[in-house]
Design a protein around this motif. Structure first.
Motif, PDB file in Angstrom:
ATOM      1  N   TRP A  47       0.818  -1.215   0.000  1.00 43.82           N
ATOM      2  CA  TRP A  47       0.000   0.000   0.000  1.00 43.82           C
ATOM      3  C   TRP A  47       0.853   1.267   0.000  1.00 43.82           C
ATOM      4  CZ3 TRP A  47      -0.148   3.624   4.014  1.00 43.82           C
ATOM      5  CH2 TRP A  47       0.475   3.247   5.204  1.00 43.82           C
ATOM      6  N   LEU A  48       2.175   1.105   0.110  1.00 50.98           N
ATOM      7  CA  LEU A  48       3.084   2.245  -0.036  1.00 50.98           C
ATOM      8  C   LEU A  48       3.525   2.411  -1.486  1.00 50.98           C
ATOM      9  CD1 LEU A  48       5.407   1.816   3.077  1.00 50.98           C
ATOM     10  CD2 LEU A  48       3.654   3.572   2.752  1.00 50.98           C
ATOM     11  N   PHE A  49       3.967   1.321  -2.110  1.00 52.23           N
ATOM     12  CA  PHE A  49       4.579   1.420  -3.429  1.00 52.23           C
ATOM     13  C   PHE A  49       3.567   1.552  -4.559  1.00 52.23           C
ATOM     14  CE2 PHE A  49       8.086  -0.473  -1.002  1.00 52.23           C
ATOM     15  CZ  PHE A  49       9.105   0.386  -1.376  1.00 52.23           C
ATOM     16  N   MET A  50       2.424   0.880  -4.459  1.00 51.29           N
ATOM     17  CA  MET A  50       1.453   0.995  -5.550  1.00 51.29           C
ATOM     18  C   MET A  50       0.901   2.410  -5.672  1.00 51.29           C
ATOM     19  SD  MET A  50      -1.991   1.032  -6.431  1.00 51.29           S
ATOM     20  CE  MET A  50      -3.030   0.104  -5.299  1.00 51.29           C
ATOM     21  N   PRO A  51       0.373   3.031  -4.594  1.00 48.94           N
ATOM     22  CA  PRO A  51      -0.107   4.413  -4.729  1.00 48.94           C
ATOM     23  C   PRO A  51       0.997   5.408  -5.067  1.00 48.94           C
ATOM     24  CG  PRO A  51      -1.026   3.376  -2.770  1.00 48.94           C
ATOM     25  CD  PRO A  51       0.066   2.474  -3.269  1.00 48.94           C
ATOM     26  N   LEU A  52       2.236   5.060  -4.715  1.00 50.02           N
ATOM     27  CA  LEU A  52       3.347   5.969  -4.958  1.00 50.02           C
ATOM     28  C   LEU A  52       3.524   6.267  -6.440  1.00 50.02           C
ATOM     29  CD1 LEU A  52       5.779   7.490  -3.677  1.00 50.02           C
ATOM     30  CD2 LEU A  52       7.121   5.398  -4.028  1.00 50.02           C
ATOM     31  N   VAL A  53       3.245   5.278  -7.293  1.00 49.71           N
ATOM     32  CA  VAL A  53       3.485   5.447  -8.731  1.00 49.71           C
ATOM     33  C   VAL A  53       2.238   5.891  -9.484  1.00 49.71           C
ATOM     34  CG1 VAL A  53       5.332   3.722  -8.675  1.00 49.71           C
ATOM     35  CG2 VAL A  53       2.999   3.008  -9.247  1.00 49.71           C
ATOM     36  N   VAL A  54       1.119   6.081  -8.770  1.00 53.58           N
ATOM     37  CA  VAL A  54      -0.124   6.538  -9.394  1.00 53.58           C
ATOM     38  C   VAL A  54      -0.287   8.031  -9.129  1.00 53.58           C
ATOM     39  CG1 VAL A  54      -2.631   6.279  -9.451  1.00 53.58           C
ATOM     40  CG2 VAL A  54      -1.187   4.273  -9.096  1.00 53.58           C
ATOM     41  N   PRO A  55      -0.487   8.847 -10.153  1.00 50.11           N
ATOM     42  CA  PRO A  55      -0.617  10.295  -9.934  1.00 50.11           C
ATOM     43  C   PRO A  55      -1.812  10.667  -9.065  1.00 50.11           C
ATOM     44  CG  PRO A  55      -0.203   9.802 -12.256  1.00 50.11           C
ATOM     45  CD  PRO A  55      -0.482   8.496 -11.581  1.00 50.11           C
ATOM     46  N   ARG A  56      -2.865   9.860  -9.084  1.00 48.01           N
ATOM     47  CA  ARG A  56      -4.070  10.165  -8.335  1.00 48.01           C
ATOM     48  C   ARG A  56      -4.040   9.511  -6.953  1.00 48.01           C
ATOM     49  NH1 ARG A  56      -9.123   8.495 -11.813  1.00 48.01           N
ATOM     50  NH2 ARG A  56     -10.148   9.495 -10.031  1.00 48.01           N
ATOM     51  N   ARG A  57      -4.911   9.971  -6.078  1.00 45.37           N
ATOM     52  CA  ARG A  57      -5.037   9.380  -4.754  1.00 45.37           C
ATOM     53  C   ARG A  57      -5.756   8.044  -4.854  1.00 45.37           C
ATOM     54  NH1 ARG A  57      -6.896  12.011   0.919  1.00 45.37           N
ATOM     55  NH2 ARG A  57      -7.852  10.182   1.854  1.00 45.37           N
ATOM     56  N   VAL A  58      -5.272   7.054  -4.111  1.00 39.93           N
ATOM     57  CA  VAL A  58      -5.905   5.736  -4.031  1.00 39.93           C
ATOM     58  C   VAL A  58      -6.352   5.521  -2.590  1.00 39.93           C
ATOM     59  CG1 VAL A  58      -5.667   3.266  -4.415  1.00 39.93           C
ATOM     60  CG2 VAL A  58      -4.387   4.870  -5.855  1.00 39.93           C
ATOM     61  N   SER A  59      -7.625   5.226  -2.394  1.00 41.72           N
ATOM     62  CA  SER A  59      -8.161   5.014  -1.045  1.00 41.72           C
ATOM     63  C   SER A  59      -8.375   3.531  -0.779  1.00 41.72           C
ATOM     64  CB  SER A  59      -9.501   5.750  -0.882  1.00 41.72           C
ATOM     65  OG  SER A  59      -9.333   7.147  -0.996  1.00 41.72           O
ATOM     66  N   PHE A  60      -8.139   3.132   0.466  1.00 44.45           N
ATOM     67  CA  PHE A  60      -8.374   1.770   0.924  1.00 44.45           C
ATOM     68  C   PHE A  60      -9.289   1.817   2.144  1.00 44.45           C
ATOM     69  CE2 PHE A  60      -4.289   1.736  -1.176  1.00 44.45           C
ATOM     70  CZ  PHE A  60      -4.235   0.521  -1.849  1.00 44.45           C
ATOM     71  N   VAL A  61      -9.852   0.675   2.512  1.00 44.24           N
ATOM     72  CA  VAL A  61     -10.600   0.622   3.764  1.00 44.24           C
ATOM     73  C   VAL A  61      -9.679   0.083   4.860  1.00 44.24           C
ATOM     74  CG1 VAL A  61     -12.892   0.344   2.752  1.00 44.24           C
ATOM     75  CG2 VAL A  61     -11.494  -1.689   3.207  1.00 44.24           C
ATOM     76  N   ALA A  62      -9.936   0.513   6.087  1.00 46.48           N
ATOM     77  CA  ALA A  62      -9.161   0.076   7.240  1.00 46.48           C
ATOM     78  C   ALA A  62     -10.093  -0.100   8.432  1.00 46.48           C
ATOM     79  CB  ALA A  62      -8.062   1.094   7.565  1.00 46.48           C
ATOM     80  N   LYS A  63      -9.634  -0.823   9.419  1.00 44.84           N
ATOM     81  CA  LYS A  63     -10.450  -1.056  10.612  1.00 44.84           C
ATOM     82  C   LYS A  63     -10.844   0.256  11.271  1.00 44.84           C
ATOM     83  CE  LYS A  63      -7.572  -3.657  12.844  1.00 44.84           C
ATOM     84  NZ  LYS A  63      -7.029  -4.529  13.909  1.00 44.84           N
ATOM     85  N   ALA A  64     -12.091   0.321  11.719  1.00 40.20           N
ATOM     86  CA  ALA A  64     -12.586   1.554  12.348  1.00 40.20           C
ATOM     87  C   ALA A  64     -11.793   1.895  13.604  1.00 40.20           C
ATOM     88  CB  ALA A  64     -14.067   1.400  12.689  1.00 40.20           C
TER      89      ALA A  64
END
Length: 248
Positions: A47-64
């Protein structure tokens, strides 16, 4: 703002200088509008490297819990996870899976990118496991394209069960967007959901070069800890916290 600060100032440049990640097929990620980014899951570093190379923001879900813990630690957790593109799972549905689906839809309704790991948890041995059908339901209910992606080498940088590993240059490979509009209105057909999920996993397998195992990753991981047939046994590669994303 914190997301972009980390990506372009505090963390992103450091990762690029130290690891020099390589990206292929970034042009397949839509420059605007909603899309689902479906990735394999080898390491917490994905989740660090994949969004790093995408110009746009990438959102994920996480525990509340990451967003509701009290005190200074809770505030720091909330600031970090929300600032790095994570959103809390909405548990107003019947269960966590329904809550994750609701949260994902809200991201896509806003025209943004939503990242998901169809395996539901990190691979404990580097193989690619059976995808959960939540991704298919999300794709059919929203009608947005699915962009398959493979992250390679992150399990060397940060192996499962360990905080640090060896240096390597991670690679991120994006495939062409997948259109499932031909199945519109069939999101309640379990055979269609399985077929769509398997099609997505096949594309991820081609991009990653991983061996595919038609077993759920969580089950294989459990069997591996017991030395059963689903993994390499207690002496093989194993470990890593489960990061369930849209369980079926």
């Amino acid at each position: 703002m914190f997301y972009w600060f980390l990506k372009f100032v505090a963390l992103g440049p450091l990762l690029k200088v130290v690891f020099r990640p390589r990206a292929e097929g970034v042009e397949h990620v839509p420059t605007e509008g909603p899309a689902i980014i479906a990735s394999n899951h080898l390491s917490y570093a994905d989740w660090l490297f994949m969004p790093l190379v995408v110009p746009r923001r990438v959102s994920f879900v996480a525990k509340a819990e990451y967003f509701t813990s009290p005190g200074l630690k809770g505030w720091l957790q909330k600031t970090f996870f929300s600032g790095t593109g994570n959103i809390p799972i909405d548990r107003s549905g019947a269960n966590a899976a329904a809550g994750a689906l609701l949260s994902a839809k809200r991201v896509l309704d806003d025209g943004e990118l939503f990242g998901i790991y169809p395996e539901g948890t990190r691979s404990h041995d580097g193989r690619l496991y059976r995808g959960k059908t939540g991704i298919a339901r999300l794709a059919l209910e929203t009608g947005v394209p699915v962009v398959p992606v493979a992250v390679v080498g992150t399990d060397v940088v940060a192996p499962p069960g360990k905080k640090f590993g060896r240096w390597t240059r991670p690679r991120v490979r994006f495939g062409e967007p997948m259109d499932f509009s031909r199945y519109a209105g069939m999101e309640n057909d379990r055979f269609i959901l399985r077929a769509v999920t398997d099609e997505i996993m096949y594309e991820i397998m081609k991009l990653s070069g991983q061996e595919y195992v038609d077993v759920y990753a969580a089950r294989a991981k459990s069997e591996s800890r017991r030395g059963g047939p689903g993994g390499k046994g207690p002496q093989g590669d194993q470990g890593g916290d489960e990061q369930r994303k849209l369980a079926s």
